[in-house]
Scaffold this motif. Structure first.
Motif, PDB file in Angstrom:
ATOM      1  N   ASP A  91       0.866  -1.316   0.090  1.00 56.03           N
ATOM      2  CA  ASP A  91      -0.061   0.017  -0.104  1.00 56.03           C
ATOM      3  C   ASP A  91       0.829   1.218   0.075  1.00 56.03           C
ATOM      4  O   ASP A  91       0.611   2.061  -0.736  1.00 56.03           O
ATOM      5  N   HIS A  92       1.605   1.428   0.769  1.00 57.84           N
ATOM      6  CA  HIS A  92       2.740   2.338   0.855  1.00 57.84           C
ATOM      7  C   HIS A  92       3.426   2.741  -0.414  1.00 57.84           C
ATOM      8  O   HIS A  92       3.550   3.905  -0.641  1.00 57.84           O
ATOM      9  N   TYR A  93       4.170   1.876  -1.132  1.00 59.95           N
ATOM     10  CA  TYR A  93       4.822   2.030  -2.041  1.00 59.95           C
ATOM     11  C   TYR A  93       3.810   2.355  -3.372  1.00 59.95           C
ATOM     12  O   TYR A  93       4.127   3.054  -4.370  1.00 59.95           O
ATOM     13  N   TRP A  94       2.768   1.497  -3.268  1.00 62.81           N
ATOM     14  CA  TRP A  94       1.649   1.667  -4.449  1.00 62.81           C
ATOM     15  C   TRP A  94       1.263   3.366  -4.462  1.00 62.81           C
ATOM     16  O   TRP A  94       1.311   3.732  -5.580  1.00 62.81           O
ATOM     17  N   GLU A  95       0.850   3.623  -3.254  1.00 60.79           N
ATOM     18  CA  GLU A  95       0.358   4.996  -3.434  1.00 60.79           C
ATOM     19  C   GLU A  95       1.372   6.162  -3.706  1.00 60.79           C
ATOM     20  O   GLU A  95       1.125   7.168  -4.270  1.00 60.79           O
ATOM     21  N   LYS A  96       2.666   6.054  -2.988  1.00 60.67           N
ATOM     22  CA  LYS A  96       3.595   7.072  -3.142  1.00 60.67           C
ATOM     23  C   LYS A  96       4.116   7.178  -4.416  1.00 60.67           C
ATOM     24  O   LYS A  96       4.176   8.222  -5.123  1.00 60.67           O
ATOM     25  N   LEU A  97       4.341   5.981  -5.109  1.00 62.24           N
ATOM     26  CA  LEU A  97       4.902   5.929  -6.562  1.00 62.24           C
ATOM     27  C   LEU A  97       4.047   6.032  -7.460  1.00 62.24           C
ATOM     28  O   LEU A  97       4.333   6.647  -8.560  1.00 62.24           O
ATOM     29  N   SER A  98       2.552   5.828  -7.254  1.00 60.40           N
ATOM     30  CA  SER A  98       1.683   5.943  -8.407  1.00 60.40           C
ATOM     31  C   SER A  98       1.055   7.380  -8.302  1.00 60.40           C
ATOM     32  O   SER A  98       0.584   7.975  -9.321  1.00 60.40           O
ATOM     33  N   GLU A  99       1.533   8.197  -7.340  1.00 61.43           N
ATOM     34  CA  GLU A  99       0.905   9.644  -7.249  1.00 61.43           C
ATOM     35  C   GLU A  99       1.478  10.360  -8.494  1.00 61.43           C
ATOM     36  O   GLU A  99       2.820  10.734  -8.686  1.00 61.43           O
ATOM     37  N   GLY A 100       0.378  10.754  -9.222  1.00 60.86           N
ATOM     38  CA  GLY A 100       0.834  11.856 -10.469  1.00 60.86           C
ATOM     39  C   GLY A 100       0.982  10.672 -11.464  1.00 60.86           C
ATOM     40  O   GLY A 100       1.398  11.345 -12.703  1.00 60.86           O
ATOM     41  N   GLY A 101       1.109   9.746 -11.279  1.00 63.89           N
ATOM     42  CA  GLY A 101       1.335   8.593 -12.477  1.00 63.89           C
ATOM     43  C   GLY A 101       0.211   7.792 -12.814  1.00 63.89           C
ATOM     44  O   GLY A 101      -0.979   8.267 -12.796  1.00 63.89           O
ATOM     45  N   VAL A 102       0.411   6.623 -13.273  1.00 63.88           N
ATOM     46  CA  VAL A 102      -0.640   5.670 -13.896  1.00 63.88           C
ATOM     47  C   VAL A 102      -0.394   4.328 -13.127  1.00 63.88           C
ATOM     48  O   VAL A 102       0.448   3.741 -13.030  1.00 63.88           O
ATOM     49  N   LYS A 103      -1.602   3.973 -12.477  1.00 63.12           N
ATOM     50  CA  LYS A 103      -1.685   2.489 -12.184  1.00 63.12           C
ATOM     51  C   LYS A 103      -2.325   1.601 -13.331  1.00 63.12           C
ATOM     52  O   LYS A 103      -3.294   1.899 -13.890  1.00 63.12           O
ATOM     53  N   GLU A 104      -1.511   0.609 -13.511  1.00 65.01           N
ATOM     54  CA  GLU A 104      -1.745  -0.427 -14.358  1.00 65.01           C
ATOM     55  C   GLU A 104      -2.114  -1.712 -13.677  1.00 65.01           C
ATOM     56  O   GLU A 104      -2.403  -1.777 -12.391  1.00 65.01           O
ATOM     57  N   VAL A 105      -2.245  -2.799 -14.479  1.00 66.45           N
ATOM     58  CA  VAL A 105      -2.567  -3.995 -14.187  1.00 66.45           C
ATOM     59  C   VAL A 105      -1.413  -4.908 -13.416  1.00 66.45           C
ATOM     60  O   VAL A 105      -0.488  -4.690 -13.833  1.00 66.45           O
ATOM     61  N   CYS A 106      -1.574  -5.882 -12.760  1.00 70.34           N
ATOM     62  CA  CYS A 106      -0.994  -6.873 -12.191  1.00 70.34           C
ATOM     63  C   CYS A 106       0.224  -6.381 -11.258  1.00 70.34           C
ATOM     64  O   CYS A 106       1.404  -6.555 -11.183  1.00 70.34           O
ATOM     65  N   GLY A 107      -0.089  -5.215 -10.676  1.00 73.29           N
ATOM     66  CA  GLY A 107       0.800  -4.479  -9.633  1.00 73.29           C
ATOM     67  C   GLY A 107       1.768  -3.836 -10.325  1.00 73.29           C
ATOM     68  O   GLY A 107       2.743  -3.174  -9.617  1.00 73.29           O
ATOM     69  N   TRP A 108       1.440  -3.403 -11.497  1.00 71.66           N
ATOM     70  CA  TRP A 108       2.381  -2.399 -12.187  1.00 71.66           C
ATOM     71  C   TRP A 108       1.909  -1.167 -12.130  1.00 71.66           C
ATOM     72  O   TRP A 108       0.746  -0.691 -12.062  1.00 71.66           O
ATOM     73  N   LEU A 109       2.784   0.022 -12.026  1.00 72.00           N
ATOM     74  CA  LEU A 109       2.414   1.470 -12.043  1.00 72.00           C
ATOM     75  C   LEU A 109       3.661   2.089 -12.834  1.00 72.00           C
ATOM     76  O   LEU A 109       4.716   1.583 -12.932  1.00 72.00           O
ATOM     77  N   ARG A 110       3.413   3.290 -13.572  1.00 73.04           N
ATOM     78  CA  ARG A 110       4.330   4.078 -14.018  1.00 73.04           C
ATOM     79  C   ARG A 110       4.020   5.325 -13.366  1.00 73.04           C
ATOM     80  O   ARG A 110       3.292   6.161 -12.988  1.00 73.04           O
ATOM     81  N   ASP A 111       5.421   5.519 -12.655  1.00 68.45           N
ATOM     82  CA  ASP A 111       5.390   7.044 -11.938  1.00 68.45           C
ATOM     83  C   ASP A 111       5.334   8.251 -12.776  1.00 68.45           C
ATOM     84  O   ASP A 111       5.175   8.341 -14.083  1.00 68.45           O
ATOM     85  N   LYS A 112       5.145   9.381 -11.927  1.00 66.45           N
ATOM     86  CA  LYS A 112       4.997  10.662 -12.903  1.00 66.45           C
ATOM     87  C   LYS A 112       6.213  11.026 -13.522  1.00 66.45           C
ATOM     88  O   LYS A 112       6.138  11.813 -14.606  1.00 66.45           O
ATOM     89  N   TYR A 113       7.377  10.362 -13.411  1.00 72.53           N
ATOM     90  CA  TYR A 113       8.550  10.718 -14.086  1.00 72.53           C
ATOM     91  C   TYR A 113       8.495   9.614 -15.360  1.00 72.53           C
ATOM     92  O   TYR A 113       9.754   9.665 -16.235  1.00 72.53           O
ATOM     93  N   GLY A 114       7.649   8.814 -15.365  1.00 70.32           N
ATOM     94  CA  GLY A 114       7.807   7.857 -16.561  1.00 70.32           C
ATOM     95  C   GLY A 114       8.414   6.409 -16.241  1.00 70.32           C
ATOM     96  O   GLY A 114       8.323   5.586 -17.238  1.00 70.32           O
ATOM     97  N   VAL A 115       8.936   6.265 -15.021  1.00 70.24           N
ATOM     98  CA  VAL A 115       9.563   5.002 -14.565  1.00 70.24           C
ATOM     99  C   VAL A 115       8.599   4.117 -14.446  1.00 70.24           C
ATOM    100  O   VAL A 115       7.559   4.240 -13.547  1.00 70.24           O
ATOM    101  N   TYR A 116       8.858   2.532 -14.796  1.00 75.83           N
ATOM    102  CA  TYR A 116       7.764   1.747 -14.356  1.00 75.83           C
ATOM    103  C   TYR A 116       8.170   0.796 -13.314  1.00 75.83           C
ATOM    104  O   TYR A 116       9.517   0.720 -13.133  1.00 75.83           O
ATOM    105  N   TRP A 117       7.185   0.552 -12.431  1.00 73.44           N
ATOM    106  CA  TRP A 117       7.410  -0.158 -11.249  1.00 73.44           C
ATOM    107  C   TRP A 117       6.692  -1.211 -11.116  1.00 73.44           C
ATOM    108  O   TRP A 117       5.446  -1.188 -11.597  1.00 73.44           O
ATOM    109  N   GLN A 118       7.171  -2.505 -10.467  1.00 70.89           N
ATOM    110  CA  GLN A 118       5.983  -3.530 -10.239  1.00 70.89           C
ATOM    111  C   GLN A 118       6.195  -3.615  -8.445  1.00 70.89           C
ATOM    112  O   GLN A 118       7.323  -3.890  -7.890  1.00 70.89           O
ATOM    113  N   ILE A 119       4.959  -3.434  -7.904  1.00 72.89           N
ATOM    114  CA  ILE A 119       4.943  -3.573  -6.759  1.00 72.89           C
ATOM    115  C   ILE A 119       4.320  -4.938  -5.886  1.00 72.89           C
ATOM    116  O   ILE A 119       3.064  -5.342  -6.441  1.00 72.89           O
TER     117      ILE A 119
END
Length: 162
Positions: A91-119
């Motif tokens: 929850d912590h990493y998901w909310e902080k890293l996705s702020e201003g970014g894009v929440k995607e499927v399967c635990g993936w997100l793209r942060d507001k700087y464009g970096v892709y993360w899997q949480i």
């Protein structure tokens, strides 16, 4: 002066947001710090005083960030995988890293700087690699239906309770 480096170090090339992004990341992850910053001087290619390179650590993992200009963008072919032991961590990493970014499927997100993360929860890796193919498939199917990963839902799927 020789600065020791780990054998393989992820290298993130931003347009112009390296310093902002690194400061955000260091504030999100425990055991994190900026190790070194180099800045452009007059006539070196970038605006004088702006960041050229930053060496930093996220939870002890070394990375490098640079400002490379607008021709550099991130893609989903590579991501930073964050292994979490608890739902609170997810929850912590998901909310902080996705702020201003894009929440995607399967635990993936793209942060507001464009970096892709899997949480993802550490337990998910064990479950999808279970020797029982039915258990592994149920967990994989559950992950496919999620955006942010929910550990309890994975446990239920693993045990066939869904």
């Amino acid at each position: 002066m020789k600065i020791p480096m780990q054998k393989i170090t992820p290298h993130l090339v931003f347009d112009h947001q390296a310093e902002e992004a690194v400061n955000a990341y260091v504030s999100i992850f425990k055991n994190s710090k900026i190790s070194n910053i180099t800045r452009y001087a007059d006539g070196q290619g970038g605006s004088a005083g702006t960041v050229r390179t930053i060496r930093f650590q996220l939870d002890g993992q070394e990375l490098i960030a640079v400002n490379g200009g607008p021709s550099f963008t991130f893609g989903d072919g590579i991501s930073l995988y964050v292994s979490c032991d608890t739902q609170e961590e997810i929850d912590h990493y998901w909310e902080k890293l996705s702020e201003g970014g894009v929440k995607e499927v399967c635990g993936w997100l793209r942060d507001k700087y464009g970096v892709y993360w899997q949480i993802a929860p550490t337990i998910a890796w064990e479950m999808v690699n279970d020797p029982d193919p039915d258990k592994a498939q149920r967990v994989a199917d559950a992950i496919d239906r999620m955006t942010k990963i929910d550990i309890e839902t994975l446990i239920q799927a693993y045990h066939g309770a869904q």
